[in-house]
Design a protein around this motif. Structure first.
Motif, PDB file in Angstrom:
ATOM      1  N   TYR A   8     -50.788 -32.454  11.770  1.00  0.00           N
ATOM      2  CA  TYR A   8     -49.559 -33.094  11.280  1.00  0.00           C
ATOM      3  C   TYR A   8     -48.347 -32.227  11.621  1.00  0.00           C
ATOM      4  CZ  TYR A   8     -46.009 -34.502   7.870  1.00  0.00           C
ATOM      5  OH  TYR A   8     -44.832 -34.876   7.263  1.00  0.00           O
ATOM      6  N   LEU A  29     -53.392 -38.083  13.902  1.00  0.00           N
ATOM      7  CA  LEU A  29     -53.901 -39.249  13.177  1.00  0.00           C
ATOM      8  C   LEU A  29     -55.425 -39.272  13.171  1.00  0.00           C
ATOM      9  CD1 LEU A  29     -51.312 -41.913  14.341  1.00  0.00           C
ATOM     10  CD2 LEU A  29     -51.595 -41.007  12.022  1.00  0.00           C
ATOM     11  N   ILE A  84     -56.566 -36.689  10.645  1.00  0.00           N
ATOM     12  CA  ILE A  84     -56.364 -37.206   9.289  1.00  0.00           C
ATOM     13  C   ILE A  84     -57.474 -38.198   8.941  1.00  0.00           C
ATOM     14  CG2 ILE A  84     -54.853 -38.655   7.858  1.00  0.00           C
ATOM     15  CD1 ILE A  84     -52.474 -37.252   9.342  1.00  0.00           C
ATOM     16  N   ASP A  85     -57.790 -39.096   9.863  1.00  0.00           N
ATOM     17  CA  ASP A  85     -58.881 -40.047   9.615  1.00  0.00           C
ATOM     18  C   ASP A  85     -60.193 -39.321   9.322  1.00  0.00           C
ATOM     19  OD1 ASP A  85     -57.289 -42.287   9.894  1.00  0.00           O
ATOM     20  OD2 ASP A  85     -57.818 -42.605  12.004  1.00  0.00           O
ATOM     21  N   ARG A 120     -52.796 -39.259   3.059  1.00  0.00           N
ATOM     22  CA  ARG A 120     -52.186 -40.594   3.202  1.00  0.00           C
ATOM     23  C   ARG A 120     -50.676 -40.480   3.424  1.00  0.00           C
ATOM     24  NH1 ARG A 120     -56.173 -43.835   3.719  1.00  0.00           N
ATOM     25  NH2 ARG A 120     -57.753 -44.071   2.126  1.00  0.00           N
ATOM     26  N   GLN A 126     -50.197 -39.464   6.966  1.00  0.00           N
ATOM     27  CA  GLN A 126     -50.467 -40.634   7.790  1.00  0.00           C
ATOM     28  C   GLN A 126     -49.245 -41.562   7.809  1.00  0.00           C
ATOM     29  OE1 GLN A 126     -53.727 -43.064   6.303  1.00  0.00           O
ATOM     30  NE2 GLN A 126     -54.793 -42.758   8.249  1.00  0.00           N
TER      31      GLN A 126
END
Length: 85
Positions: free
Chosen positions: A18, A52, A55-56, A71, A74
């Motif tokens: 991120y 992303l 994060i998933d 979240r 995201q």
């Protein structure tokens, strides 16, 4: 204990991804008049996709507190992507 360590490592990887995507976005925005703008824009898009994905992956094992933060990351990244197009 290994499960907890995996959760923490996944969260840290997502957090780092991120931060790298945010930094790449800033670099791309700063260089909009630069001849290398397209390259920097591609780098941002690559960093964004990787972040992303991280994060998933982290969401699969995250604690509730981590899940809330992931979240938010995201959502921030999706908003950056939306602003591009």
């Amino acid at each position: 204990m290994p499960y907890h360590k995996d959760k923490q490592q996944a969260f840290q990887a997502a957090q780092q991804g991120y931060e790298q995507a945010i930094q790449a976005n800033g670099t791309a925005l700063e260089s909009s008049a630069d001849p290398d703008y397209a390259t920097k824009q591609q780098q941002f898009e690559q960093e964004l996709s990787e972040a992303l994905q991280q994060i998933d992956n982290a969401l699969e094992v995250a604690s509730e507190h981590q899940r809330m933060q992931l979240r938010q990351y995201q959502e921030d990244l999706y908003n950056l992507r939306k602003d591009l197009y």
